[in-house]
Structure formats: C-alpha cells, structure tokens
Motif scaffolding. Structure first.
Motif, PDB file in Angstrom:
ATOM      1  N   ILE A 295       0.576  -0.928  -0.345  1.00  0.00           N
ATOM      2  CA  ILE A 295      -0.005   0.113   0.141  1.00  0.00           C
ATOM      3  C   ILE A 295       0.684   1.921  -0.190  1.00  0.00           C
ATOM      4  N   ARG A 296       1.593   1.092   0.378  1.00  0.00           N
ATOM      5  CA  ARG A 296       2.697   2.416   0.766  1.00  0.00           C
ATOM      6  C   ARG A 296       3.543   2.612  -0.437  1.00  0.00           C
ATOM      7  N   THR A 297       4.225   1.625  -1.170  1.00  0.00           N
ATOM      8  CA  THR A 297       4.419   1.965  -2.732  1.00  0.00           C
ATOM      9  C   THR A 297       2.929   2.632  -3.780  1.00  0.00           C
ATOM     10  N   PHE A 298       1.794   1.992  -2.885  1.00  0.00           N
ATOM     11  CA  PHE A 298       0.723   2.236  -3.746  1.00  0.00           C
ATOM     12  C   PHE A 298       0.981   3.931  -3.766  1.00  0.00           C
ATOM     13  N   TYR A 299       0.806   4.062  -2.728  1.00  0.00           N
ATOM     14  CA  TYR A 299       0.623   5.862  -2.363  1.00  0.00           C
ATOM     15  C   TYR A 299       1.928   5.801  -2.981  1.00  0.00           C
ATOM     16  N   ARG A 300       2.733   6.307  -3.034  1.00  0.00           N
ATOM     17  CA  ARG A 300       4.006   6.081  -3.533  1.00  0.00           C
ATOM     18  C   ARG A 300       3.417   6.623  -5.015  1.00  0.00           C
ATOM     19  N   LEU A 301       3.573   6.041  -6.055  1.00  0.00           N
ATOM     20  CA  LEU A 301       3.127   5.589  -7.260  1.00  0.00           C
ATOM     21  C   LEU A 301       2.381   6.570  -7.515  1.00  0.00           C
ATOM     22  N   PHE A 302       1.214   6.323  -7.053  1.00  0.00           N
ATOM     23  CA  PHE A 302       0.118   6.981  -7.529  1.00  0.00           C
ATOM     24  C   PHE A 302       0.087   8.938  -7.440  1.00  0.00           C
ATOM     25  N   HIS A 303       0.521   9.318  -5.804  1.00  0.00           N
ATOM     26  CA  HIS A 303       1.695  10.524  -5.851  1.00  0.00           C
ATOM     27  C   HIS A 303       2.554  11.159  -6.682  1.00  0.00           C
ATOM     28  N   ASN A 304       3.489  10.603  -6.692  1.00  0.00           N
ATOM     29  CA  ASN A 304       4.173  10.712  -7.742  1.00  0.00           C
ATOM     30  C   ASN A 304       3.451  11.092  -9.389  1.00  0.00           C
ATOM     31  N   ARG A 305       2.507   9.976 -10.118  1.00  0.00           N
ATOM     32  CA  ARG A 305       2.159  10.189 -11.512  1.00  0.00           C
ATOM     33  C   ARG A 305       1.047  11.564 -11.385  1.00  0.00           C
ATOM     34  N   PHE A 306      -0.296  11.125  -9.985  1.00  0.00           N
ATOM     35  CA  PHE A 306      -0.874  12.081 -10.457  1.00  0.00           C
ATOM     36  C   PHE A 306      -1.145  13.688  -9.663  1.00  0.00           C
ATOM     37  N   GLY A 307       0.181  13.134  -8.659  1.00  0.00           N
ATOM     38  CA  GLY A 307       0.347  15.071  -8.017  1.00  0.00           C
ATOM     39  C   GLY A 307      -0.348  14.620  -6.294  1.00  0.00           C
ATOM     40  N   MET A 308      -0.992  13.582  -6.238  1.00  0.00           N
ATOM     41  CA  MET A 308      -2.912  13.976  -5.166  1.00  0.00           C
ATOM     42  C   MET A 308      -1.747  12.212  -4.864  1.00  0.00           C
ATOM     43  N   THR A 309      -2.571  11.978  -3.809  1.00  0.00           N
ATOM     44  CA  THR A 309      -3.238  10.965  -2.920  1.00  0.00           C
ATOM     45  C   THR A 309      -3.762   9.750  -3.405  1.00  0.00           C
ATOM     46  N   PRO A 310      -4.355   9.411  -3.673  1.00  0.00           N
ATOM     47  CA  PRO A 310      -5.540   8.505  -4.187  1.00  0.00           C
ATOM     48  C   PRO A 310      -6.662   8.721  -3.620  1.00  0.00           C
ATOM     49  N   LEU A 311      -6.539   8.818  -2.318  1.00  0.00           N
ATOM     50  CA  LEU A 311      -7.617   8.793  -0.956  1.00  0.00           C
ATOM     51  C   LEU A 311      -8.572  11.100  -1.968  1.00  0.00           C
ATOM     52  N   GLU A 312      -7.041  11.321  -2.274  1.00  0.00           N
ATOM     53  CA  GLU A 312      -7.410  12.969  -3.059  1.00  0.00           C
ATOM     54  C   GLU A 312      -8.198  13.131  -4.004  1.00  0.00           C
ATOM     55  N   TYR A 313      -7.887  11.904  -4.933  1.00  0.00           N
ATOM     56  CA  TYR A 313      -8.483  11.909  -5.723  1.00  0.00           C
ATOM     57  C   TYR A 313      -9.095  11.172  -6.557  1.00  0.00           C
ATOM     58  N   ARG A 314     -10.073   9.898  -5.373  1.00  0.00           N
ATOM     59  CA  ARG A 314     -11.099   9.671  -4.688  1.00  0.00           C
ATOM     60  C   ARG A 314     -12.278  10.829  -4.674  1.00  0.00           C
ATOM     61  N   LYS A 315     -11.512  11.284  -4.016  1.00  0.00           N
ATOM     62  CA  LYS A 315     -12.473  12.610  -2.962  1.00  0.00           C
ATOM     63  C   LYS A 315     -12.770  13.889  -4.737  1.00  0.00           C
ATOM     64  N   SER A 316     -12.050  13.649  -5.103  1.00  0.00           N
ATOM     65  CA  SER A 316     -11.995  14.597  -6.195  1.00  0.00           C
ATOM     66  C   SER A 316     -13.217  13.443  -7.426  1.00  0.00           C
ATOM     67  N   LEU A 317     -12.806  13.095  -7.789  1.00  0.00           N
ATOM     68  CA  LEU A 317     -13.775  12.504  -8.627  1.00  0.00           C
ATOM     69  C   LEU A 317     -15.168  12.103  -7.688  1.00  0.00           C
ATOM     70  N   GLN A 318     -15.654  11.989  -6.371  1.00  0.00           N
ATOM     71  CA  GLN A 318     -16.842  12.011  -5.821  1.00  0.00           C
ATOM     72  C   GLN A 318     -17.577  14.260  -6.012  1.00  0.00           C
ATOM     73  N   SER A 319     -16.560  14.603  -5.896  1.00  0.00           N
ATOM     74  CA  SER A 319     -17.194  16.149  -5.916  1.00  0.00           C
ATOM     75  C   SER A 319     -17.395  16.580  -7.565  1.00  0.00           C
ATOM     76  N   LYS A 320     -17.044  16.265  -8.567  1.00  0.00           N
ATOM     77  CA  LYS A 320     -17.262  15.665  -9.464  1.00  0.00           C
ATOM     78  C   LYS A 320     -19.021  15.389 -10.322  1.00  0.00           C
ATOM     79  N   ASN A 321     -18.636  14.482  -9.581  1.00  0.00           N
ATOM     80  CA  ASN A 321     -19.975  13.513  -9.293  1.00  0.00           C
ATOM     81  C   ASN A 321     -21.357  14.003  -8.673  1.00  0.00           C
ATOM     82  N   LEU A 322     -21.123  14.975  -7.824  1.00  0.00           N
ATOM     83  CA  LEU A 322     -22.243  16.289  -7.017  1.00  0.00           C
ATOM     84  C   LEU A 322     -22.526  17.107  -8.388  1.00  0.00           C
ATOM     85  N   PHE A 323     -22.170  17.088  -9.097  1.00  0.00           N
ATOM     86  CA  PHE A 323     -22.095  18.467  -9.792  1.00  0.00           C
ATOM     87  C   PHE A 323     -22.905  17.967 -10.742  1.00  0.00           C
TER      88      PHE A 323
END
Length: 179
Positions: free
Chosen positions: A151-179
C-alpha cells in the motif's frame, strides 16, 4: 510538410517582434513577452517533437523493436498481465521471444522508462479505472486488485504520477459526481 513546421514558428516570431517594437513602454513589452512565451512555448515544443519524429524515422532494429513492443503491449493489455504482482522480465521476454538485454532496450525505446515503470503505469491506470467504476472499494483493495500489493508503494507511485494521493483523487471524483 516540414516547411509548414518551419513557417509557423517563423510567422509567430515575426508577429512577436512587430508587437514588441510598437508597444510604448518597457513594462508593457515585458508583460507581452512573458504572456506570449507562455502561449508559444507549448506549441514550439510540440513542433520540435514533430520535426524530430519526421526527420528521424525508425530504422532497422528500432522499427523491429517498435513492432515487437506493439505485440507485447497488446498482449499485456489484452491479458491484463500487469495485474500479476509477481510478473518478471523473463515472463514477458517469452511473449515476444527475445533475450533479456534486448527486451530492456525495447521497453526503454518505446516507453522512455524501464519495465517496472511501464508495468506500474499500467497498474495505476487500472487503479484509476477501478476507483471510477467501484467508488465503494477501499484504497487497499484498489491497490491489491491493481497488482500493487504494498500500500505504501501504491500511495507513493500514485502521488508521483497524479500529484495527489489515491484518497484525494477519489474525493475529487466524488465532488465531480455531485455537480
């Protein structure tokens, strides 16, 4: 075609020179130069890449490597081989029937990275797809299903590639779906 790629930057450059020449004060000139550079630089970079691609086509072994990579990539994607957390270079060498050293050259030439980087990028793309299709999945479950068991490797790789953690990415998806 190449004349087109030479002519466009020349016209842009001449336009910038004329605009700068006729502006009254120095601050306006500086502001315009900065603004235009921000607009032109991505275009210039794109044109340079296209010029390089046009001037240096693949030859012999490079063309063969590109064809072998296409075969490999299609198989890796179709069979989702990247989801296997224990996949090794030897396994993938067998897919296209090359030695390990040549295999490394094929991967680097066609992806700009090494095997692990190539596989991890595919895993991260799959993780994003999972988060979109299954928002109820825990991040640890997304990580495991994506072939990244640590999981640590997953978080690190995800953050390096997308500039945010997986949890932050999920929250951004959820906020887009609300509108």
């Amino acid at each position: 075609m190449i004349l087109f790629f030479i002519f466009i930057p020349f016209v842009i450059l001449m336009t910038v020179i004329v605009l700068i020449w006729y502006l009254p004060d120095k601050q306006s000139k500086n502001d315009l130069v900065v603004h235009l550079w921000k607009k032109i630089h991505p275009i210039k970079s794109c044109l340079q890449k296209k010029e390089v691609a046009l001037q240096i086509p693949y030859t012999g072994k490079e063309a063969e490597n590109a064809a072998l990579f296409e075969i490999l990539n299609n198989r890796v994607l179709a069979d989702k081989l990247y989801l296997n957390p224990t996949i090794e270079r030897g396994d993938l060498c067998k897919v296209i029937g090359v030695e390990k050293n040549r295999f490394a050259q094929i991967i680097r030439q066609n992806t700009g990275t090494h095997l692990i980087g190539y596989i991890n990028n595919l895993r991260l793309d799959y993780a994003v797809q999972l988060m979109k299709e299954h928002p109820q999945f825990l991040i640890s479950k997304v990580s495991m299903h994506s072939g990244l068991t640590n999981i640590r490797t997953f978080y690190r790789l995800f953050h390096n590639r997308f500039g945010m953690t997986p949890l932050e990415y999920r929250k951004s998806l959820q906020s887009k779906n609300l509108f």
